[in-house]
Design a protein around this motif. Sequence first.
Motif, PDB file in Angstrom:
ATOM      1  N   LYS A  68       0.800  -1.007  -0.019  1.00 59.24           N
ATOM      2  CA  LYS A  68      -0.037   0.144   0.008  1.00 59.24           C
ATOM      3  C   LYS A  68       0.946   1.215   0.046  1.00 59.24           C
ATOM      4  CE  LYS A  68      -3.588   2.150   2.914  1.00 59.24           C
ATOM      5  NZ  LYS A  68      -4.249   1.621   4.634  1.00 59.24           N
ATOM      6  N   ALA A  69       0.977   2.034  -1.338  1.00 57.66           N
ATOM      7  CA  ALA A  69       1.253   3.369  -1.128  1.00 57.66           C
ATOM      8  C   ALA A  69       1.143   4.566  -1.132  1.00 57.66           C
ATOM      9  CB  ALA A  69       1.680   3.301  -2.821  1.00 57.66           C
ATOM     10  N   GLN A  70       1.414   5.369   0.047  1.00 55.14           N
ATOM     11  CA  GLN A  70       1.130   6.520   0.899  1.00 55.14           C
ATOM     12  C   GLN A  70       0.221   7.303  -0.323  1.00 55.14           C
ATOM     13  OE1 GLN A  70       5.157   7.112   1.943  1.00 55.14           O
ATOM     14  NE2 GLN A  70       4.398   7.794   4.090  1.00 55.14           N
ATOM     15  N   ILE A  71       0.202   7.218  -1.226  1.00 55.63           N
ATOM     16  CA  ILE A  71      -0.670   7.637  -2.548  1.00 55.63           C
ATOM     17  C   ILE A  71      -1.370   7.327  -3.131  1.00 55.63           C
ATOM     18  CG2 ILE A  71      -0.516   9.402  -3.823  1.00 55.63           C
ATOM     19  CD1 ILE A  71       1.111  11.961  -2.168  1.00 55.63           C
ATOM     20  N   ARG A  72      -2.181   6.395  -3.660  1.00 53.61           N
ATOM     21  CA  ARG A  72      -2.427   5.612  -4.505  1.00 53.61           C
ATOM     22  C   ARG A  72      -3.644   6.666  -5.589  1.00 53.61           C
ATOM     23  NH1 ARG A  72      -2.751   4.409   0.343  1.00 53.61           N
ATOM     24  NH2 ARG A  72      -5.291   4.591   0.688  1.00 53.61           N
ATOM     25  N   LEU A  73      -3.239   6.251  -7.199  1.00 50.99           N
ATOM     26  CA  LEU A  73      -4.414   6.449  -7.644  1.00 50.99           C
ATOM     27  C   LEU A  73      -4.660   5.323  -8.783  1.00 50.99           C
ATOM     28  CD1 LEU A  73      -2.021   9.705  -9.733  1.00 50.99           C
ATOM     29  CD2 LEU A  73      -3.958   9.447  -8.506  1.00 50.99           C
ATOM     30  N   THR A  74      -6.520   5.593  -9.284  1.00 50.27           N
ATOM     31  CA  THR A  74      -6.637   3.969  -9.860  1.00 50.27           C
ATOM     32  C   THR A  74      -7.320   4.577 -10.499  1.00 50.27           C
ATOM     33  OG1 THR A  74      -6.588   3.078  -7.478  1.00 50.27           O
ATOM     34  CG2 THR A  74      -7.995   2.283  -9.570  1.00 50.27           C
ATOM     35  N   ARG A 100      -9.599   7.574  -8.717  1.00 52.24           N
ATOM     36  CA  ARG A 100      -9.831   7.356  -7.556  1.00 52.24           C
ATOM     37  C   ARG A 100      -8.608   8.588  -6.623  1.00 52.24           C
ATOM     38  NH1 ARG A 100     -11.771   1.762  -5.202  1.00 52.24           N
ATOM     39  NH2 ARG A 100      -9.955   2.399  -3.969  1.00 52.24           N
ATOM     40  N   LEU A 101      -8.428   8.840  -5.856  1.00 54.59           N
ATOM     41  CA  LEU A 101      -6.982   9.211  -5.269  1.00 54.59           C
ATOM     42  C   LEU A 101      -7.031   8.848  -3.424  1.00 54.59           C
ATOM     43  CD1 LEU A 101      -4.694  10.854  -4.551  1.00 54.59           C
ATOM     44  CD2 LEU A 101      -5.475  13.429  -4.569  1.00 54.59           C
ATOM     45  N   GLU A 102      -6.477   8.014  -3.351  1.00 52.02           N
ATOM     46  CA  GLU A 102      -6.277   7.592  -1.187  1.00 52.02           C
ATOM     47  C   GLU A 102      -5.134   8.226  -1.249  1.00 52.02           C
ATOM     48  OE1 GLU A 102      -8.357   3.811  -1.074  1.00 52.02           O
ATOM     49  OE2 GLU A 102      -7.528   3.867  -2.685  1.00 52.02           O
ATOM     50  N   GLY A 104      -3.338  10.104   3.258  1.00 53.90           N
ATOM     51  CA  GLY A 104      -3.675  10.429   4.217  1.00 53.90           C
ATOM     52  C   GLY A 104      -4.059  11.505   4.084  1.00 53.90           C
ATOM     53  N   LEU A 105      -5.286  12.019   5.392  1.00 52.18           N
ATOM     54  CA  LEU A 105      -5.701  13.521   5.626  1.00 52.18           C
ATOM     55  C   LEU A 105      -5.008  14.678   5.016  1.00 52.18           C
ATOM     56  CD1 LEU A 105      -8.372  14.566   5.488  1.00 52.18           C
ATOM     57  CD2 LEU A 105      -7.955  14.641   8.318  1.00 52.18           C
ATOM     58  N   ARG A 106      -3.847  14.966   5.751  1.00 52.08           N
ATOM     59  CA  ARG A 106      -2.693  15.660   5.389  1.00 52.08           C
ATOM     60  C   ARG A 106      -2.180  15.883   4.030  1.00 52.08           C
ATOM     61  NH1 ARG A 106       1.736  15.799   9.463  1.00 52.08           N
ATOM     62  NH2 ARG A 106      -0.182  16.684  10.859  1.00 52.08           N
ATOM     63  N   ASP A 107      -1.752  14.678   3.731  1.00 47.19           N
ATOM     64  CA  ASP A 107      -1.248  14.886   2.244  1.00 47.19           C
ATOM     65  C   ASP A 107      -2.677  15.211   0.796  1.00 47.19           C
ATOM     66  OD1 ASP A 107       1.018  14.119   2.826  1.00 47.19           O
ATOM     67  OD2 ASP A 107       0.730  11.542   2.071  1.00 47.19           O
ATOM     68  N   LEU A 108      -3.504  14.844   1.401  1.00 46.10           N
ATOM     69  CA  LEU A 108      -4.994  15.155   0.721  1.00 46.10           C
ATOM     70  C   LEU A 108      -4.941  16.983   0.712  1.00 46.10           C
ATOM     71  CD1 LEU A 108      -7.555  12.122   0.973  1.00 46.10           C
ATOM     72  CD2 LEU A 108      -6.234  13.163  -0.109  1.00 46.10           C
TER      73      LEU A 108
END
Length: 115
Positions: A68-74, A100-102, A104-108
């Motif tokens: 699981k990457a810290q920033i995930r795009l699908t 989809r962009l997943e 952490g809240l701070r990164d978002l």
Amino acid sequence: MATIEECRAALEKFSENLGGTRGDAREAVSLNRSVSCRLTDLDVTFVGRLTGGRIEVDDTVQGPPPQKAQIRLTMTGDDLVAMVDGDLAFARAWGSGRVRLEAGLRDLFRLRKLL
């Protein structure tokens, strides 16, 4: 349907575009995070890092990412190419569920400056 090579080239172009960001958006791309970009139609995932204002792709794997990457795009490969070419707005694609962009809240919060 976009090919793996076209998608890799689109990611490289996107990385170059990120490297040229200025102002508040520069803070968003200055993160040092693991990244994955899963292309559902090709059943491949590009894995790498967002570092130094660029995305560096380390590997291409079949199926979902092994970790699981810290920033995930699908998304689909066609949507990736269309976004990088400017034919599809990220905000519209994300709002409609095509992308989809997943993260952490701070990164978002930081990444939203890119939109």
